[in-house]
Design a protein around this motif. Sequence first.
Motif, PDB file in Angstrom:
ATOM      1  N   ILE A 179       8.850  -4.399  -1.719  1.00 44.02           N
ATOM      2  CA  ILE A 179       8.779  -5.795  -1.337  1.00 44.02           C
ATOM      3  C   ILE A 179       8.447  -6.407  -2.824  1.00 44.02           C
ATOM      4  O   ILE A 179       8.663  -7.633  -2.863  1.00 44.02           O
ATOM      5  N   PHE A 180       7.645  -5.636  -3.498  1.00 40.34           N
ATOM      6  CA  PHE A 180       7.268  -6.471  -4.739  1.00 40.34           C
ATOM      7  C   PHE A 180       8.524  -6.680  -5.685  1.00 40.34           C
ATOM      8  O   PHE A 180       8.454  -7.561  -6.353  1.00 40.34           O
ATOM      9  N   LEU A 230       2.421  -5.780   5.825  1.00 35.42           N
ATOM     10  CA  LEU A 230       1.902  -7.208   6.328  1.00 35.42           C
ATOM     11  C   LEU A 230       1.189  -7.765   5.125  1.00 35.42           C
ATOM     12  O   LEU A 230       1.107  -9.054   5.216  1.00 35.42           O
ATOM     13  N   PHE A 231       0.130  -6.857   4.534  1.00 33.23           N
ATOM     14  CA  PHE A 231      -0.753  -7.710   3.510  1.00 33.23           C
ATOM     15  C   PHE A 231       0.185  -8.029   2.330  1.00 33.23           C
ATOM     16  O   PHE A 231      -0.293  -8.649   1.456  1.00 33.23           O
ATOM     17  N   SER A 232       1.272  -7.532   2.209  1.00 34.26           N
ATOM     18  CA  SER A 232       2.166  -7.857   1.088  1.00 34.26           C
ATOM     19  C   SER A 232       3.175  -9.014   1.237  1.00 34.26           C
ATOM     20  O   SER A 232       3.824  -9.267   0.470  1.00 34.26           O
ATOM     21  N   LEU A 233       3.178  -9.495   2.677  1.00 37.14           N
ATOM     22  CA  LEU A 233       4.057 -10.678   2.718  1.00 37.14           C
ATOM     23  C   LEU A 233       3.583 -11.659   1.913  1.00 37.14           C
ATOM     24  O   LEU A 233       2.237 -12.297   1.889  1.00 37.14           O
ATOM     25  N   PRO A 234       4.714 -12.411   1.028  1.00 35.24           N
ATOM     26  CA  PRO A 234       4.130 -13.463   0.062  1.00 35.24           C
ATOM     27  C   PRO A 234       3.583 -14.815   0.849  1.00 35.24           C
ATOM     28  O   PRO A 234       4.174 -15.199   1.660  1.00 35.24           O
ATOM     29  N   THR A 262       9.324  -9.603   7.291  1.00 36.79           N
ATOM     30  CA  THR A 262       8.492  -9.653   8.743  1.00 36.79           C
ATOM     31  C   THR A 262       9.260  -8.886   9.763  1.00 36.79           C
ATOM     32  O   THR A 262       8.738  -8.077  10.511  1.00 36.79           O
ATOM     33  N   LYS A 263      10.737  -8.435   9.633  1.00 37.95           N
ATOM     34  CA  LYS A 263      11.210  -7.631  10.462  1.00 37.95           C
ATOM     35  C   LYS A 263      10.731  -6.176  10.137  1.00 37.95           C
ATOM     36  O   LYS A 263      10.780  -5.496  10.876  1.00 37.95           O
ATOM     37  N   ILE A 264      10.763  -5.972   8.868  1.00 38.15           N
ATOM     38  CA  ILE A 264      10.434  -4.592   8.441  1.00 38.15           C
ATOM     39  C   ILE A 264       8.990  -4.296   8.909  1.00 38.15           C
ATOM     40  O   ILE A 264       8.677  -3.201   9.401  1.00 38.15           O
ATOM     41  N   VAL A 265       8.130  -4.974   8.726  1.00 38.53           N
ATOM     42  CA  VAL A 265       6.613  -5.039   9.045  1.00 38.53           C
ATOM     43  C   VAL A 265       6.583  -4.796  10.615  1.00 38.53           C
ATOM     44  O   VAL A 265       6.006  -4.093  11.165  1.00 38.53           O
ATOM     45  N   GLY A 266       7.550  -5.609  11.427  1.00 42.20           N
ATOM     46  CA  GLY A 266       7.393  -5.668  12.738  1.00 42.20           C
ATOM     47  C   GLY A 266       7.113  -6.705  13.375  1.00 42.20           C
ATOM     48  O   GLY A 266       5.909  -7.383  12.865  1.00 42.20           O
ATOM     49  N   LYS A 267       7.876  -7.609  14.032  1.00 45.04           N
ATOM     50  CA  LYS A 267       7.389  -9.045  14.410  1.00 45.04           C
ATOM     51  C   LYS A 267       6.158  -8.741  15.274  1.00 45.04           C
ATOM     52  O   LYS A 267       5.315  -9.877  15.277  1.00 45.04           O
ATOM     53  N   GLY A 284      -7.724   4.317  -0.282  1.00 50.95           N
ATOM     54  CA  GLY A 284      -6.358   4.128  -0.729  1.00 50.95           C
ATOM     55  C   GLY A 284      -5.752   2.655  -0.684  1.00 50.95           C
ATOM     56  O   GLY A 284      -6.454   2.005   0.401  1.00 50.95           O
ATOM     57  N   SER A 285      -5.075   2.316  -1.252  1.00 48.24           N
ATOM     58  CA  SER A 285      -4.387   0.878  -1.295  1.00 48.24           C
ATOM     59  C   SER A 285      -3.453   0.837  -0.070  1.00 48.24           C
ATOM     60  O   SER A 285      -2.488   1.541  -0.006  1.00 48.24           O
ATOM     61  N   THR A 286      -3.472  -0.194   0.457  1.00 47.78           N
ATOM     62  CA  THR A 286      -2.318  -0.557   1.564  1.00 47.78           C
ATOM     63  C   THR A 286      -1.206  -0.727   1.085  1.00 47.78           C
ATOM     64  O   THR A 286       0.072  -0.145   1.616  1.00 47.78           O
ATOM     65  N   ILE A 287      -0.969  -1.074  -0.342  1.00 49.91           N
ATOM     66  CA  ILE A 287       0.322  -1.003  -0.916  1.00 49.91           C
ATOM     67  C   ILE A 287       0.876   0.182  -1.225  1.00 49.91           C
ATOM     68  O   ILE A 287       1.964   0.496  -0.866  1.00 49.91           O
ATOM     69  N   ASN A 288       0.162   1.159  -1.713  1.00 47.63           N
ATOM     70  CA  ASN A 288       0.703   2.470  -2.007  1.00 47.63           C
ATOM     71  C   ASN A 288       1.117   3.171  -0.701  1.00 47.63           C
ATOM     72  O   ASN A 288       1.697   4.111  -0.856  1.00 47.63           O
ATOM     73  N   TRP A 289       0.352   2.895   0.257  1.00 51.87           N
ATOM     74  CA  TRP A 289       0.735   3.588   1.706  1.00 51.87           C
ATOM     75  C   TRP A 289       1.970   2.988   2.283  1.00 51.87           C
ATOM     76  O   TRP A 289       2.528   3.481   3.400  1.00 51.87           O
ATOM     77  N   SER A 290       2.212   1.729   1.999  1.00 52.54           N
ATOM     78  CA  SER A 290       3.194   0.931   2.541  1.00 52.54           C
ATOM     79  C   SER A 290       4.592   1.380   2.535  1.00 52.54           C
ATOM     80  O   SER A 290       5.473   1.008   3.322  1.00 52.54           O
ATOM     81  N   THR A 291       4.973   2.180   1.614  1.00 51.35           N
ATOM     82  CA  THR A 291       6.304   2.875   1.633  1.00 51.35           C
ATOM     83  C   THR A 291       6.315   3.782   2.731  1.00 51.35           C
ATOM     84  O   THR A 291       7.518   4.037   3.161  1.00 51.35           O
ATOM     85  N   VAL A 292       5.523   4.294   2.995  1.00 55.31           N
ATOM     86  CA  VAL A 292       5.346   5.257   4.321  1.00 55.31           C
ATOM     87  C   VAL A 292       5.113   4.457   5.592  1.00 55.31           C
ATOM     88  O   VAL A 292       5.899   4.728   6.546  1.00 55.31           O
ATOM     89  N   ILE A 293       4.152   3.550   5.729  1.00 59.15           N
ATOM     90  CA  ILE A 293       3.723   3.083   6.826  1.00 59.15           C
ATOM     91  C   ILE A 293       4.274   1.549   6.819  1.00 59.15           C
ATOM     92  O   ILE A 293       3.337   0.863   6.068  1.00 59.15           O
ATOM     93  N   LYS A 294       5.364   1.477   7.186  1.00 64.38           N
ATOM     94  CA  LYS A 294       6.030  -0.012   6.816  1.00 64.38           C
ATOM     95  C   LYS A 294       5.111  -1.259   7.284  1.00 64.38           C
ATOM     96  O   LYS A 294       5.050  -2.370   6.799  1.00 64.38           O
ATOM     97  N   PRO A 295       4.305  -0.946   8.434  1.00 63.93           N
ATOM     98  CA  PRO A 295       3.591  -2.103   8.822  1.00 63.93           C
ATOM     99  C   PRO A 295       2.675  -2.535   7.889  1.00 63.93           C
ATOM    100  O   PRO A 295       2.087  -3.710   7.960  1.00 63.93           O
TER     101      PRO A 295
END
Length: 338
Positions: free
Chosen positions: A177-178, A105-109, A318-323, A91-102
């Motif tokens: 985030i997109f 990280l890979f979508s931080l612009p 950054t806050k949503i991902v976790g500092k 799976g793509s980390t983007i597709n999983w990122s709605t459930v697993i917020k950290p």
Amino acid sequence: MKNVLKGLIVTLFALLFVMPAFAYKSEYKMSIVVGPKGPWGEAATKFANLVRARTDGRINIKPYFAGQLFAGKQTNEFLLLRRGVADFALGSTINWSTVIKPLNLFSLPFFFKNYQEVDAVTGGRTGKKLFRILSRKGVVGIGWGENGFRALTNSKRPIRVPSDLKDLKIRVVGSPIFIDIFRALGANPTSMNWSDAVPAFRQRVVDGEENPINVVIIPYKVYDFHRYITVWHYLIDPLILGVNKADWQSFSKKDRRILRRTAREVLDWEKIRARDGLEGSTKALDFLKSKGMKVTVLTESQRKLFKQKTAPVMAKWTKIVGKNIVKSADKDIARLEK
Ligand code: X2X
């Protein structure tokens, strides 16, 4: 009598603790959002075939391509894997990122500059931390693959500065985030599942989209719909090979070792293909040009303008991902320079 009782206890014990370990399913379902063509889909097929051969058929994985298991909604994939609707997913980390917020990280612009930094993070302490988070949520990560740095394509005009994006209707994944990134850049983002996106390009319902070159743009012939492409390395999309935790726990130690080893081998192969002709070579871009695309590669100073525009998105997310996760990634990257 005593012996009968003993026998019963032994049988019960075996049924409870030993037997489940060998009660394998006749088929394990594997979810993939894209089709069988291209490095992503081919890696899924290769993994399934190698695992079947190496476990003498004990683990029989069937890939379900083009999002068949999640009936259209790709951001549901992680939940379906956790619930066991899928046993495996590449799976793509983007597709999983709605459930697993950290995983955002890979979508931080404009956070990752190159593949070396991505490898330092996925292969470093941060990658392990992320896998621990997944495991607490019921999914065992057994390897990192790659969709790739995402490039921007559209049918209207070359994109060189943020104002070029003004009002363009851009298809993005259904991940918030997109929406934030493209709004910050003045575009008009609309989220859509990949299965609906390709028909939308054909019908020109949207002006553009963003996806990795080797893994999506070329296999799906996006150049048939969009004449312009901007290579801007604005964010990276790693893939994760995940296994439902209950399935994982039912596998023998030996089979788990086979799964891990095969995942590493196949995903290393997949990553080479995802990056082929994109670093230290212009092969992939030359191919796009041969298909009639006008290629824009942003210079570092052009990239800075986009980075400045999206700075508020970076701060918010950054806050949503976790500092702690972002700091950990910074440290993994800093280690590269030593
Ligand atoms: O939907 C997309 O753009 C794709 C195929 O790249 C993902 O699954 C994130």
